[in-house]
Enzyme design. Structure first.
Site, mmCIF file in Angstrom:
data_model
loop_
_atom_site.group_PDB
_atom_site.id
_atom_site.type_symbol
_atom_site.label_atom_id
_atom_site.label_comp_id
_atom_site.label_asym_id
_atom_site.label_seq_id
_atom_site.Cartn_x
_atom_site.Cartn_y
_atom_site.Cartn_z
ATOM 1 N N HIS A 45 -27.559 -25.417 -36.465
ATOM 2 C CA HIS A 45 -26.771 -25.650 -37.676
ATOM 3 C C HIS A 45 -26.110 -27.018 -37.632
ATOM 4 O O HIS A 45 -24.911 -27.153 -37.341
ATOM 5 C CB HIS A 45 -25.726 -24.543 -37.852
ATOM 6 C CG HIS A 45 -26.316 -23.258 -38.335
ATOM 7 N ND1 HIS A 45 -25.702 -22.035 -38.162
ATOM 8 C CD2 HIS A 45 -27.471 -23.001 -38.990
ATOM 9 C CE1 HIS A 45 -26.460 -21.089 -38.688
ATOM 10 N NE2 HIS A 45 -27.533 -21.660 -39.192
ATOM 11 N N GLU A 127 -27.769 -15.165 -35.805
ATOM 12 C CA GLU A 127 -27.634 -14.541 -34.484
ATOM 13 C C GLU A 127 -27.273 -13.070 -34.604
ATOM 14 O O GLU A 127 -27.787 -12.224 -33.858
ATOM 15 C CB GLU A 127 -26.572 -15.269 -33.651
ATOM 16 C CG GLU A 127 -26.426 -14.695 -32.257
ATOM 17 C CD GLU A 127 -25.334 -15.360 -31.450
ATOM 18 O OE1 GLU A 127 -24.648 -14.659 -30.667
ATOM 19 O OE2 GLU A 127 -25.146 -16.582 -31.583
ATOM 20 N N THR A 167 -22.127 -15.005 -29.776
ATOM 21 C CA THR A 167 -21.787 -15.949 -28.717
ATOM 22 C C THR A 167 -20.878 -17.086 -29.160
ATOM 23 O O THR A 167 -20.340 -17.811 -28.326
ATOM 24 C CB THR A 167 -23.056 -16.571 -28.121
ATOM 25 O OG1 THR A 167 -23.766 -17.287 -29.144
ATOM 26 C CG2 THR A 167 -23.957 -15.504 -27.523
ATOM 27 N N SER A 223 -21.951 -24.295 -39.272
ATOM 28 C CA SER A 223 -21.911 -24.075 -37.827
ATOM 29 C C SER A 223 -20.753 -23.155 -37.455
ATOM 30 O O SER A 223 -19.586 -23.514 -37.614
ATOM 31 C CB SER A 223 -21.762 -25.423 -37.109
ATOM 32 O OG SER A 223 -21.434 -25.231 -35.750
ATOM 33 N N SER A 224 -21.074 -21.984 -36.932
ATOM 34 C CA SER A 224 -20.040 -21.023 -36.562
ATOM 35 C C SER A 224 -19.135 -21.595 -35.481
ATOM 36 O O SER A 224 -17.909 -21.539 -35.587
ATOM 37 C CB SER A 224 -20.676 -19.721 -36.072
ATOM 38 O OG SER A 224 -19.698 -18.834 -35.573
#
Length: 309
Positions: A45, A127, A167, A223-224
Site C-alpha cells: 500500500h 490481510e 499484523t 496503508s494500515s
C-alpha cells in the site's frame, strides 16, 4: 534569539523485510518474464511504488477474472484466502506468492483454529480477508474495537476460543481489545501479536512524541501501518500528519514549528523520506537521527518463481 529548528528522524522507520522481499520479487519476475505481469490487488500500500510499477508494465487486478489464463500472477504481501489461491490455480495462472512470511504465520495459526477464532483487525483489509479465508474454525469473528468486543455474540459453552491479530495494528489498541475479550471469555487462548516491524516503528514514534511539537508520518492513506503511526503519535499528545511526500508538508508547520519528528510506514521507500528531510533542511531545520536500540536485521528469502517456458 530564535529557537533552533530541528527534525528528529525516527529509528527504525520505513520499509520492513516483508515489503523489501515483495519488491525484490517483482523486480525478478519482470526481469525474467518481461511485462505484462499481474498482481492481485496492490503489491504493497504505497502510491509511489504502485504507480512506478504500473508504468513499467505491472498490472494490478482487483479480481482474478481480470487476469488472462496462463499469465504470471503475484499475490500481494498482504496474502489471499485459500479460495482465491485455489481459483487462481484452476485458471492455470503462474503464481508467485509474495505474502509476507509473518502473514503466512498468521494464516497457519488461523488454519489450526478449531472451535472459535476471533481476529482483531479492520474489515475489508486484504490481510484480514485472507486470514479469515484460511480459518479452520467453526465460527470466525472479526473485531475492530473494544465496543465490538463488548458486543460480540455469545459463544457456545465450552468452546475453545483462539485470538489472533492483524499484523499492522496499534499495539496498545490490540492490548485493550484483548483485555476486554478476556473479561468475557476467561478461557481465551491468545496469539494476538503485532509484527516486529509495526511494533518497533510505533515504539520509535512514541519516543519522538516527548521531544516534538509535530510528527510527520510518510505513507499512503490506504496503508494500515502508516495510519497507525499517525494514530500512535496523536494518542501520545502530539499533532500528527500523514503525508505521501515532501510536497504535502503543511506550510504552516514549516513556518511555525521548531521541532518536528519524522517517521515512515513500512511500505514507504527511503527516497520519500529523503525528500521530506531535504525540504525541511531547505527551510532551515537541522536533522538529528534518533538512536536505535532495536536490531532490524531480519531478511526473508525470495519465494519460488516459475521458470520461463
Amino acid at each position: 534569539m530564535n529557537q533552533e529548528k530541528r527534525v528528529f528522524l525516527a529509528s527504525p522507520h520505513g520499509m520492513c523485510a516483508g515489503v523489501r522481499r515483495a519488491l525484490e520479487t517483482v523486480e525478478m519476475v519482470l526481469d525474467r518474464f518481461g511485462p505484462p505481469v499481474y498482481v492481485l490487488h496492490e503489491i504493497v500500500h504505497n502510491n509511489f511504488i504502485v504507480n512506478d510499477l504500473r508504468q513499467r508494465g505491472v498490472r494490478f487486478a482487483e479480481t482474478l477474472e481480470e487476469v488472462p489464463p496462463g499469465a504470471v500472477l503475484l499475490f500481494s504481501a498482504h496474502g489471499v484466502s485459500a479460495a482465491v489461491e485455489e481459483q487462481a490455480r484452476s485458471r492455470n495462472l503462474r503464481i508467485v506468492d509474495v505474502t509476507c512470511p509473518l502473514v503466512k504465520r498468521l494464516h497457519h495459526c488461523a488454519g489450526k483454529a478449531h472451535d472459535v477464532l476471533i481476529l482483531i483487525g479492520h474489515r475489508g483489509h486484504p490481510e484480514v480477508e485472507g486470514t479469515v479465508g484460511r480459518s479452520g474454525a467453526k465460527y470466525t469473528f472479526v473485531v475492530g474495537s473494544t465496543a465490538e468486543a463488548e458486543a460480540l455474540t455469545p459463544l457456545p459453552p465450552g468452546s475453545r476460543i483462539e485470538l489472533l491479530a492483524q499484523t499492522t495494528l496499534n499495539t496498545e489498541e490490540v492490548g485493550r481489545i484483548e483485555a476486554k475479550l478476556r473479561e468475557r471469555y476467561p478461557q481465551l487462548e491468545s496469539a494476538a501479536t503485532v509484527c516486529y516491524a509495526t511494533t518497533n516503528r510505533q515504539r520509535a514514534v512514541r519516543a519522538l512524541a516527548g521531544k516534538c511539537e509535530v510528527i510527520l508520518i510518510i505513507g499512503s492513506p490506504r496503508s494500515s501501518n502508516s495510519n497507525r503511526l499517525r494514530e500512535v503519535a496523536e494518542q501520545a499528545g502530539v499533532k500528527a500528519f500523514l503525508i505521501e511526500n515532501a510536497g504535502e508538508i503543511p506550510a504552516e508547520i514549516i513556518a511555525k514549528t521548531a521541532t518536528i519528528g519524522v517517521s515512515a510506514g513500512a511500505s514507504a521507500p527511503e527516497s520519500l523520506v529523503e525528500g521530506v528531510l531535504e525540504r525541511l533542511r531547505a527551510a532551515g531545520f537541522r536533522v538529528e537521527n534518533e538512536n536505535c536500540a532495536t536490531d532490524e536485521s531480519t531478511a526473508f528469502s525470495i519465494p519460488p518463481i516459475p521458470e520461463k517456458s
